[in-house]
Scaffold this motif. Sequence first.
Motif, mmCIF file in Angstrom:
data_model
loop_
_atom_site.group_PDB
_atom_site.id
_atom_site.type_symbol
_atom_site.label_atom_id
_atom_site.label_comp_id
_atom_site.label_asym_id
_atom_site.label_seq_id
_atom_site.Cartn_x
_atom_site.Cartn_y
_atom_site.Cartn_z
ATOM 1 N N ALA A 155 16.557 27.850 26.987
ATOM 2 C CA ALA A 155 16.193 27.320 25.669
ATOM 3 C C ALA A 155 16.612 25.860 25.549
ATOM 4 O O ALA A 155 17.774 25.551 25.326
ATOM 5 N N SER A 156 15.661 24.982 25.677
ATOM 6 C CA SER A 156 15.910 23.545 25.629
ATOM 7 C C SER A 156 16.346 23.102 24.232
ATOM 8 O O SER A 156 15.758 23.487 23.233
ATOM 9 N N GLY A 157 17.405 22.289 24.187
ATOM 10 C CA GLY A 157 17.864 21.718 22.933
ATOM 11 C C GLY A 157 18.741 22.618 22.090
ATOM 12 O O GLY A 157 19.107 22.269 20.973
ATOM 13 N N LEU A 158 19.109 23.794 22.608
ATOM 14 C CA LEU A 158 19.927 24.738 21.863
ATOM 15 C C LEU A 158 21.351 24.719 22.404
ATOM 16 O O LEU A 158 21.573 24.875 23.599
ATOM 17 N N ASP A 159 22.320 24.501 21.518
ATOM 18 C CA ASP A 159 23.740 24.504 21.881
ATOM 19 C C ASP A 159 24.214 25.956 21.823
ATOM 20 O O ASP A 159 24.420 26.500 20.734
ATOM 21 N N ILE A 160 24.380 26.596 22.971
ATOM 22 C CA ILE A 160 24.727 28.019 23.040
ATOM 23 C C ILE A 160 26.234 28.154 23.178
ATOM 24 O O ILE A 160 26.832 27.644 24.124
ATOM 25 N N ARG A 161 26.846 28.863 22.228
ATOM 26 C CA ARG A 161 28.293 29.074 22.221
ATOM 27 C C ARG A 161 28.561 30.580 22.265
ATOM 28 O O ARG A 161 28.291 31.290 21.305
#
Length: 151
Positions: A124-130
């Motif tokens: 997923a481009s541009g998604l900050d995954i935490r």
Amino acid sequence: MFAVGDATASAARAAGFATVRSAGGALEDLTRLLAAEAPAGSAVLAPGAQEPAGDLPAMAAGRVEVRPLPLYQAVDTGTAAPADFDAVLVHSPRAGRALATLGPFAGQVAAVISAAAAAPLAGASGLDIRVAARPDEAALFEALGKASPRV
């Protein structure tokens, strides 16, 4: 009664179950707990989703017999996501797959309850995954960047 997490264990106690054991984490933790504490030769009934996030019977194979009992089905409502959002909480691999279809993203944050729930978001481009440190609500909110709410 064996539970994956502490919240379910607490709800089971409140519902009247006298003996409750919590794995305190993820499905892998429950598999280890069952192998260590389920009575030898017994079958464990596993009520849950029609399409569970993990395959408990396969994970426990050779250690304990697990008999699934599908009780509910998660259904996509078709409800459109808001056009603009800053953050989203992801509680399951199914939710991760649904979120992945909404990209590309522009810096939004996805606080994800587990690595399994994060896996569908890998591209997923541009998604900050935490990813939460533990698979529970408090850790999910910590991953989001806010302290868990006190009740």
